[in-house]
Design an enzyme around this catalytic site. Sequence first.
Site, PDB file in Angstrom:
ATOM      1  N   TYR A  92      11.247   9.008   1.107  1.00 26.37           N
ATOM      2  CA  TYR A  92      10.976   8.235  -0.039  1.00 26.37           C
ATOM      3  C   TYR A  92      11.442   8.582  -1.412  1.00 26.37           C
ATOM      4  O   TYR A  92      11.458   7.566  -2.129  1.00 26.37           O
ATOM      5  CB  TYR A  92       9.500   7.496  -0.238  1.00 26.37           C
ATOM      6  CG  TYR A  92       8.851   6.499   1.141  1.00 26.37           C
ATOM      7  CD1 TYR A  92       9.690   5.986   1.667  1.00 26.37           C
ATOM      8  CD2 TYR A  92       7.760   7.440   2.029  1.00 26.37           C
ATOM      9  CE1 TYR A  92       9.219   5.448   3.178  1.00 26.37           C
ATOM     10  CE2 TYR A  92       7.144   6.685   2.764  1.00 26.37           C
ATOM     11  CZ  TYR A  92       7.957   5.465   3.460  1.00 26.37           C
ATOM     12  OH  TYR A  92       7.708   4.686   4.427  1.00 26.37           O
ATOM     13  N   PRO A 126       0.445  -1.115   0.062  1.00 29.00           N
ATOM     14  CA  PRO A 126       0.204   0.237   0.136  1.00 29.00           C
ATOM     15  C   PRO A 126       0.500   1.242   0.081  1.00 29.00           C
ATOM     16  O   PRO A 126       1.527   1.404   0.637  1.00 29.00           O
ATOM     17  CB  PRO A 126      -0.773  -0.457   1.195  1.00 29.00           C
ATOM     18  CG  PRO A 126      -0.238  -1.085   2.517  1.00 29.00           C
ATOM     19  CD  PRO A 126       0.915  -2.284   1.561  1.00 29.00           C
ATOM     20  N   ASN A 127       0.367   2.266  -1.119  1.00 31.31           N
ATOM     21  CA  ASN A 127       0.627   3.979  -0.795  1.00 31.31           C
ATOM     22  C   ASN A 127       2.163   3.662  -1.385  1.00 31.31           C
ATOM     23  O   ASN A 127       3.097   4.948  -1.811  1.00 31.31           O
ATOM     24  CB  ASN A 127       0.728   4.254   0.375  1.00 31.31           C
ATOM     25  CG  ASN A 127       0.017   4.321   1.398  1.00 31.31           C
ATOM     26  OD1 ASN A 127      -1.009   5.201   0.873  1.00 31.31           O
ATOM     27  ND2 ASN A 127      -0.368   3.544   2.404  1.00 31.31           N
ATOM     28  N   HIS A 149       4.044  -5.063   8.921  1.00 31.12           N
ATOM     29  CA  HIS A 149       3.803  -4.262  10.589  1.00 31.12           C
ATOM     30  C   HIS A 149       2.461  -4.953  11.018  1.00 31.12           C
ATOM     31  O   HIS A 149       2.431  -5.049  12.159  1.00 31.12           O
ATOM     32  CB  HIS A 149       4.162  -3.207  10.744  1.00 31.12           C
ATOM     33  CG  HIS A 149       5.181  -2.506   9.873  1.00 31.12           C
ATOM     34  ND1 HIS A 149       6.797  -2.723  10.163  1.00 31.12           N
ATOM     35  CD2 HIS A 149       5.165  -1.038   9.511  1.00 31.12           C
ATOM     36  CE1 HIS A 149       7.008  -1.934   9.698  1.00 31.12           C
ATOM     37  NE2 HIS A 149       6.464  -0.736   8.693  1.00 31.12           N
ATOM     38  N   GLU A 200      12.877  -9.573   1.557  1.00 35.23           N
ATOM     39  CA  GLU A 200      11.956  -7.985   1.714  1.00 35.23           C
ATOM     40  C   GLU A 200      12.777  -7.002   2.268  1.00 35.23           C
ATOM     41  O   GLU A 200      14.163  -7.042   2.022  1.00 35.23           O
ATOM     42  CB  GLU A 200      12.288  -8.893   3.278  1.00 35.23           C
ATOM     43  CG  GLU A 200      10.168  -7.679   4.234  1.00 35.23           C
ATOM     44  CD  GLU A 200      11.229  -7.360   5.821  1.00 35.23           C
ATOM     45  OE1 GLU A 200      11.860  -8.416   6.284  1.00 35.23           O
ATOM     46  OE2 GLU A 200      10.958  -6.999   6.442  1.00 35.23           O
ATOM     47  N   ARG A 238       4.408  10.666  -1.965  1.00 35.84           N
ATOM     48  CA  ARG A 238       4.216  10.951  -0.449  1.00 35.84           C
ATOM     49  C   ARG A 238       5.843  11.228   0.379  1.00 35.84           C
ATOM     50  O   ARG A 238       6.489  10.486  -0.185  1.00 35.84           O
ATOM     51  CB  ARG A 238       3.507   9.054  -0.475  1.00 35.84           C
ATOM     52  CG  ARG A 238       4.825   8.663   0.044  1.00 35.84           C
ATOM     53  CD  ARG A 238       4.702   7.232  -0.313  1.00 35.84           C
ATOM     54  NE  ARG A 238       4.240   6.760   1.520  1.00 35.84           N
ATOM     55  CZ  ARG A 238       4.188   5.367   2.155  1.00 35.84           C
ATOM     56  NH1 ARG A 238       4.497   4.658   1.180  1.00 35.84           N
ATOM     57  NH2 ARG A 238       4.289   5.010   2.929  1.00 35.84           N
ATOM     58  N   ASN A 273       8.201  -5.042  -0.876  1.00 40.56           N
ATOM     59  CA  ASN A 273       8.067  -4.695   0.076  1.00 40.56           C
ATOM     60  C   ASN A 273       6.514  -4.445   0.413  1.00 40.56           C
ATOM     61  O   ASN A 273       5.905  -3.977  -0.420  1.00 40.56           O
ATOM     62  CB  ASN A 273       8.427  -3.273  -0.333  1.00 40.56           C
ATOM     63  CG  ASN A 273       8.351  -2.246   0.901  1.00 40.56           C
ATOM     64  OD1 ASN A 273       7.696  -2.092   1.411  1.00 40.56           O
ATOM     65  ND2 ASN A 273       9.266  -0.522   0.243  1.00 40.56           N
ATOM     66  N   ALA A 300       3.248  -0.839   4.859  1.00 39.11           N
ATOM     67  CA  ALA A 300       2.607  -0.689   5.881  1.00 39.11           C
ATOM     68  C   ALA A 300       2.189  -2.516   6.606  1.00 39.11           C
ATOM     69  O   ALA A 300       2.188  -3.000   7.860  1.00 39.11           O
ATOM     70  CB  ALA A 300       1.435   0.104   6.266  1.00 39.11           C
ATOM     71  N   ARG A 360      13.173   4.464  12.562  1.00 37.72           N
ATOM     72  CA  ARG A 360      11.991   5.165  12.604  1.00 37.72           C
ATOM     73  C   ARG A 360      10.912   5.131  13.883  1.00 37.72           C
ATOM     74  O   ARG A 360      11.507   4.390  14.849  1.00 37.72           O
ATOM     75  CB  ARG A 360      11.262   4.902  11.265  1.00 37.72           C
ATOM     76  CG  ARG A 360      11.585   5.171   9.795  1.00 37.72           C
ATOM     77  CD  ARG A 360      11.741   5.035   9.087  1.00 37.72           C
ATOM     78  NE  ARG A 360      10.626   6.541   8.658  1.00 37.72           N
ATOM     79  CZ  ARG A 360       9.485   6.006   7.452  1.00 37.72           C
ATOM     80  NH1 ARG A 360       9.385   5.262   7.142  1.00 37.72           N
ATOM     81  NH2 ARG A 360       8.078   6.515   8.128  1.00 37.72           N
ATOM     82  N   HIS A 394      12.681  -3.074   2.254  1.00 35.31           N
ATOM     83  CA  HIS A 394      12.019  -1.086   2.475  1.00 35.31           C
ATOM     84  C   HIS A 394      12.984  -0.665   1.842  1.00 35.31           C
ATOM     85  O   HIS A 394      14.273   0.447   2.082  1.00 35.31           O
ATOM     86  CB  HIS A 394      12.332  -1.172   4.171  1.00 35.31           C
ATOM     87  CG  HIS A 394      11.441  -2.391   4.702  1.00 35.31           C
ATOM     88  ND1 HIS A 394      10.598  -2.613   4.371  1.00 35.31           N
ATOM     89  CD2 HIS A 394      11.708  -3.495   5.368  1.00 35.31           C
ATOM     90  CE1 HIS A 394       9.167  -3.730   5.015  1.00 35.31           C
ATOM     91  NE2 HIS A 394      10.302  -4.366   5.207  1.00 35.31           N
ATOM     92  N   ILE A 395      12.337   1.055   1.287  1.00 35.70           N
ATOM     93  CA  ILE A 395      13.431   2.236   0.835  1.00 35.70           C
ATOM     94  C   ILE A 395      13.536   2.625   1.822  1.00 35.70           C
ATOM     95  O   ILE A 395      15.566   3.269   2.422  1.00 35.70           O
ATOM     96  CB  ILE A 395      11.993   2.837  -0.061  1.00 35.70           C
ATOM     97  CG1 ILE A 395      11.534   2.039  -1.429  1.00 35.70           C
ATOM     98  CG2 ILE A 395      12.788   3.885  -0.249  1.00 35.70           C
ATOM     99  CD1 ILE A 395      10.745   2.651  -1.951  1.00 35.70           C
ATOM    100  N   SER A 396      13.167   3.033   3.310  1.00 36.72           N
ATOM    101  CA  SER A 396      13.590   3.485   3.692  1.00 36.72           C
ATOM    102  C   SER A 396      14.527   2.747   5.191  1.00 36.72           C
ATOM    103  O   SER A 396      13.968   2.205   4.941  1.00 36.72           O
ATOM    104  CB  SER A 396      12.810   5.001   4.714  1.00 36.72           C
ATOM    105  OG  SER A 396      11.181   3.621   5.203  1.00 36.72           O
ATOM    106  N   ARG A 432       7.486   0.763  13.168  1.00 32.93           N
ATOM    107  CA  ARG A 432       8.229  -0.117  11.948  1.00 32.93           C
ATOM    108  C   ARG A 432       9.451  -0.959  12.510  1.00 32.93           C
ATOM    109  O   ARG A 432      10.153  -1.685  11.328  1.00 32.93           O
ATOM    110  CB  ARG A 432       8.538   1.162  11.372  1.00 32.93           C
ATOM    111  CG  ARG A 432       7.257   1.897  10.974  1.00 32.93           C
ATOM    112  CD  ARG A 432       8.234   2.935  10.400  1.00 32.93           C
ATOM    113  NE  ARG A 432       7.013   4.334  10.005  1.00 32.93           N
ATOM    114  CZ  ARG A 432       6.156   4.164   9.275  1.00 32.93           C
ATOM    115  NH1 ARG A 432       6.103   3.564   8.639  1.00 32.93           N
ATOM    116  NH2 ARG A 432       5.119   5.506   9.527  1.00 32.93           N
TER     117      ARG A 432
HETATM  118  C1  DQA Z   1       8.446   0.936   3.404  1.00 32.63           C
HETATM  119  C2  DQA Z   1       8.233   1.166   5.234  1.00 32.63           C
HETATM  120  C3  DQA Z   1       7.155   0.934   5.867  1.00 32.63           C
HETATM  121  O1  DQA Z   1       7.217   1.567   7.030  1.00 32.63           O
HETATM  122  C4  DQA Z   1       6.017   2.291   5.589  1.00 32.63           C
HETATM  123  O2  DQA Z   1       5.058   1.569   5.791  1.00 32.63           O
HETATM  124  C5  DQA Z   1       6.031   1.951   3.763  1.00 32.63           C
HETATM  125  C6  DQA Z   1       7.342   2.526   3.465  1.00 32.63           C
HETATM  126  C7  DQA Z   1       9.768   0.975   3.003  1.00 32.63           C
HETATM  127  O3  DQA Z   1      10.043   0.891   2.122  1.00 32.63           O
HETATM  128  O4  DQA Z   1      10.556   1.763   3.695  1.00 32.63           O
HETATM  129  O5  DQA Z   1       5.010   2.086   3.283  1.00 32.63           O
HETATM  130  O6  DQA Z   1       7.783  -0.022   3.663  1.00 32.63           O
END
Ligand code: DQA
Length: 146
Positions: A22, A9-10, A80, A98, A17, A74, A77, A107, A100-102, A111
């Site tokens: 990101y 999502p997102n 978690h 797995e 965003r 990825n 959200a 954080r 994650h960009i961040s 997370r």
């Molecule tokens: C994310 C980190 C997650 O905590 C967050 O909800 C995202 C992006 C990342 O790629 O850093 O939507 O997965």
Amino acid sequence: MKLLVINGPNLNMLGIREPDIYGRSTYADLMAMIEAHAKKLGAQIECFQSNHEGAIVDKLQEAYFNGVDGIVINPAAYTHTSVAIADALKAIRIPTVEVHISKVDEREAFRRVSYVRDIAVSTISGKGFAGYLEAMDLLVKKGYES
Ligand code: DQA
């Protein structure tokens, strides 16, 4: 080698965003990078993005029946929160990285929980879009400990 890249999502909102977290590159930019890298690796690639947990579960089950060799995910959200995505990954037992960009571990506390981490052959976080390419390399070269 058949690879599947799943974004949760997102992530379709990349570039819009929270650009301070990101970055300013878009989901389309990410897709272009992944497709070019797959070509370089000689891998077949399918990319899938959904804002819906069940759609991601369906896609993971489909991967089993379609003979996918490796998954880059990825879950955003859902990382978690989602027991359903974790259970699907356990069911299909396809090597999964797995991403994650961040830097999720630096954080908010919520997370730091990942339902996917123990199932994944490796986790890459905080490397931006390059993390997806690194994940593809790991899967193609089987550069992970199984
Ligand atoms: C994310 C980190 C997650 O905590 C967050 O909800 C995202 C992006 C990342 O790629 O850093 O939507 O997965």
